[in-house]
Write an enzyme that holds these catalytic residues in place. Structure first.
Site, PDB file in Angstrom:
ATOM      1  N   GLY A  22       0.775  -1.228   0.000  1.00 42.58           N
ATOM      2  CA  GLY A  22       0.000   0.000   0.000  1.00 42.58           C
ATOM      3  C   GLY A  22       0.805   1.276   0.000  1.00 42.58           C
ATOM      4  N   SER A  23       2.029   1.248  -0.528  1.00 43.47           N
ATOM      5  CA  SER A  23       2.810   2.485  -0.550  1.00 43.47           C
ATOM      6  C   SER A  23       2.186   3.519  -1.491  1.00 43.47           C
ATOM      7  CB  SER A  23       4.262   2.207  -0.952  1.00 43.47           C
ATOM      8  OG  SER A  23       4.339   1.640  -2.245  1.00 43.47           O
ATOM      9  N   ASN A  24       1.586   3.065  -2.584  1.00 44.49           N
ATOM     10  CA  ASN A  24       0.894   3.998  -3.477  1.00 44.49           C
ATOM     11  C   ASN A  24      -0.397   4.499  -2.832  1.00 44.49           C
ATOM     12  OD1 ASN A  24       2.584   4.087  -5.923  1.00 44.49           O
ATOM     13  ND2 ASN A  24       2.174   1.900  -5.974  1.00 44.49           N
ATOM     14  N   MET A 115      -3.438  -6.634  -7.733  1.00 44.09           N
ATOM     15  CA  MET A 115      -2.875  -7.726  -8.535  1.00 44.09           C
ATOM     16  C   MET A 115      -3.961  -8.747  -8.901  1.00 44.09           C
ATOM     17  SD  MET A 115       0.086  -6.540  -8.749  1.00 44.09           S
ATOM     18  CE  MET A 115       0.925  -7.883  -9.589  1.00 44.09           C
ATOM     19  N   ILE A 117      -6.667  -9.285 -12.412  1.00 46.73           N
ATOM     20  CA  ILE A 117      -7.176  -8.785 -13.686  1.00 46.73           C
ATOM     21  C   ILE A 117      -8.684  -8.599 -13.575  1.00 46.73           C
ATOM     22  CG2 ILE A 117      -7.484  -9.291 -16.130  1.00 46.73           C
ATOM     23  CD1 ILE A 117      -4.863 -10.889 -16.001  1.00 46.73           C
ATOM     24  N   ASN A 135      -5.685   2.796 -13.236  1.00 40.79           N
ATOM     25  CA  ASN A 135      -4.682   1.849 -12.748  1.00 40.79           C
ATOM     26  C   ASN A 135      -3.282   2.419 -12.914  1.00 40.79           C
ATOM     27  OD1 ASN A 135      -3.635  -0.842 -11.945  1.00 40.79           O
ATOM     28  ND2 ASN A 135      -2.954  -0.969 -14.072  1.00 40.79           N
ATOM     29  N   HIS A 137       0.539   1.286 -13.685  1.00 39.55           N
ATOM     30  CA  HIS A 137       1.325   0.168 -14.217  1.00 39.55           C
ATOM     31  C   HIS A 137       2.766   0.624 -14.397  1.00 39.55           C
ATOM     32  CE1 HIS A 137       2.319  -3.527 -16.190  1.00 39.55           C
ATOM     33  NE2 HIS A 137       2.720  -2.896 -17.279  1.00 39.55           N
ATOM     34  N   ASP A 177      -3.662  -3.660 -19.191  1.00 42.05           N
ATOM     35  CA  ASP A 177      -2.738  -2.529 -19.333  1.00 42.05           C
ATOM     36  C   ASP A 177      -2.782  -1.886 -20.713  1.00 42.05           C
ATOM     37  OD1 ASP A 177      -1.825  -2.917 -16.695  1.00 42.05           O
ATOM     38  OD2 ASP A 177      -0.428  -4.455 -17.360  1.00 42.05           O
TER      39      ASP A 177
END
Length: 231
Positions: A22-24, A115, A117, A135, A137, A177
């Site tokens: 969860g750093s983002n 993580m 799809i 998202n 990527h 992506d």
């Protein structure tokens, strides 16, 4: 403060999907209500992994959380194919995930290290509700789609096949992506840099870009609402 609703009554409501540390997510938490994200509020964090540290980050910030477990769907919809794809299980999982997300009435869904799809059974209801999904990527558009993008780029660098990688924030579609990019950042490779060092540099850039990309998605959503268009 400008807001996400057509009458400018409330901030843009974000649901954030995570799978890991969860750093983002933390970058978003830190900037919501600040100049970088003045119009944003995280209303829930959902993880597909029970032990994801990002859930603790959310709880520390007093943000509601949820854990959505795929395993029970695999048990409910066993797959006899070899190897199993569990397509029915994943489809039903995503359908229920969509219902869970939409129950909170978010304006935007942000995948921040999610993580899994996302299938049409998730994306279609969100699209019908006018809720964009974005998202992060760790690669540039059309390069290293899917998992292990940083490692694959690093391997190509060591073989002299590329001298850079990058990051993008993009809208999510069924093709992995491949959705429309919102913003990108090129990251040049460095001689004698280890994979771990490259990964750290990429992550540090991700923390900035996910905030910028989310702000751009909010601006786009607000502009469409003002003009009477749909997200």
């Amino acid at each position: 403060m400008s807001t996400g609703s057509t009458d400018n009554a409330s901030p843009i409501r974000l649901t954030v999907l995570i799978s890991g540390s969860g750093s983002n997510l933390q970058a978003l938490i830190d900037q919501c209500g600040q100049p970088a994200l003045p119009d944003a509020s995280i209303i829930r964090v959902i993880s597909n992994r029970k032990d994801a540290f990002g859930l603790k980050r959310a709880e520390t910030a007093h943000i509601p959380t949820a854990y959505h477990n795929l395993v029970k769907y695999k048990k409910q919809y066993p797959d006899t194919n070899v190897p199993p794809t569990f397509e029915m299980a994943r489809s039903e999982y995503d359908k229920d995930l969509a219902a869970m997300v939409l129950a909170d009435k978010p304006d935007i869904v942000v995948c921040a290290g999610w993580m899994h799809i996302l299938m049409p059974t998730f994306l279609d209801p969100l699209s019908q509700a006018g809720v964009p999904v974005i998202n992060l990527h760790p690669a540039l558009p059309g390069r290293y789609n899917g998992a292990h993008a940083i490692e694959r780029a690093y391997n190509d660098f060591t073989q002299g096949k590329t001298d850079h990688t990058g990051i993008m924030i993009h809208y999510v579609i069924s093709e992995v992506d491949m959705g429309q990019p919102i913003t990108t950042r090129r990251i040049d490779m460095k001689k004698d840099e280890s994979l771990d060092q490259l990964e750290q540099r990429v992550h540090e850039n991700e923390w900035e870009l996910i905030v910028l990309g989310t702000k751009m998605a909010i601006d786009d959503l607000q502009a469409k609402r003002r003009s009477g268009g749909q997200p």
